[in-house]
Enzyme design. Structure first.
Site: not given
Length: 315
Positions: A201-202, A204, A269
């Site tokens: 994600n952004r 991460e 997920d």
């Protein structure tokens, strides 16, 4: 929009798609109640619990999303030899997931307990530790054996120790000609080298690549990371900004489909589950990404770890 015949064809392809999910599983417990006073013992709210729910979380939530969409979900993971592990297995079987759970008597199954009042989370309590080396080695042997029966591998890393051998798992799966998708954790991405695709994600991605000032700089950082790790592609999910796919063939961006954002827990997920399922069904990566983006837009309007059903995705 899908035509009626196109929908039927896609649903048939999805029904034949076989996805193996491996990684960190957990049991998500929800206590719902009311708060109408402050404790006399300390300045904290007193929650009177009215209802409880239990749901499969982590890699188990990835698997149940695949099953909910009509795909063949296989889950390989380690749990404790405890009540939470047995509850998790029961939930997965009820959801139609083929489970291969290794029990570790020294392990407590990871549990995330959330206390909510008026649809707002008051508190989360985590119970967890890491599986033993012996149990992980046995899981790796079964992983190799299962590869012949599936089309796509999803490795769901929540940093709980279930993917200690992730580099070997990637190498073995790729050598068998399988697509390997990884939902990464932490800032040590070298261990994911050679995977087909990563889905950070952004936040991460920023943790690994650093900040960027504009989309051009983001693309430069993404391509640098993709090339250095020998990935086929990198998919960065960007919350309200949608998601962006980076490949040697070019960049593909999809704006968000969410009309209402209620709870983003478990959205990653759903993204990787739908992406893996659609790739297993034979779709090309940009089209599979489009469906995963649509699925994310549906699931963030639901409370807690949730799934998307065919009538919601194909509507």
């Amino acid at each position: 929009m899908l035509s009626a015949e196109g929908k039927r064809m896609l649903e048939r392809a999805v029904a034949n798609a076989r996805v193996l999910v491996a990684g960190d599983v957990m049991l998500d417990r929800y206590w719902f109640g009311d708060v109408d006073r402050i404790s006399p013992e300390a300045p904290v709210p007193v929650a009177r619990i009215r209802r409880t729910e239990e749901r499969a979380g982590g890699a188990a939530n990835v698997a149940r999303n695949i099953a909910a969409l009509g795909g063949q979900a296989h889950l390989l993971a380690v749990v404790g030899d405890d009540e939470a592990g047995r509850t998790l297995e029961k939930l997965l079987i009820e959801d139609g997931v083929h489970t291969y759970l290794h029990r570790d008597a020294t392990l407590d199954t990871t549990v995330k307990l959330r206390v909510l009042a008026r649809q707002q989370q008051l508190l989360r309590i985590d119970f967890e530790n890491e599986p033993s080396h012996e149990i992980l080695a046995a899981k790796l042997d079964e992983f190799k054996a299962l590869l012949a029966e599936i089309d796509v591998v999803i490795l769901s890393d929540y940093g709980k120790g279930g993917l200690r051998h992730v580099q070997l798992m990637i190498d073995v799966a790729r050598a068998a000609g399988k697509i390997v998708l990884v939902d990464p954790k932490g800032d040590e991405y070298d261990r994911y080298r050679g995977a087909t695709l990563l889905t950070p994600n952004r936040s991460e991605f920023r943790q690994v690549a650093g900040k960027w000032a504009n989309d051009a700089e983001l693309a430069e950082k993404a391509e640098s990371l993709r090339a250095s790790l020998n990935l086929d592609a990198l998919l960065v999910t960007r919350s309200e900004e949608g998601m962006t796919l980076f490949r040697p063939e070019g960049v593909v961006h999809k704006p968000t489909h969410a009309h209402e954002v209620f709870d983003v827990s478990g959205a990653g997920d759903t993204v990787i589950a739908t992406l893996g399922l659609m790739l297993a069904a034979g779709l090309e990566m940009p089209e599979a990404m489009d469906w995963s983006n649509r699925a994310a837009g549906v699931v963030v309007a639901k409370l807690g770890t949730a799934v998307v059903h065919p009538d919601e995705l194909f509507a």
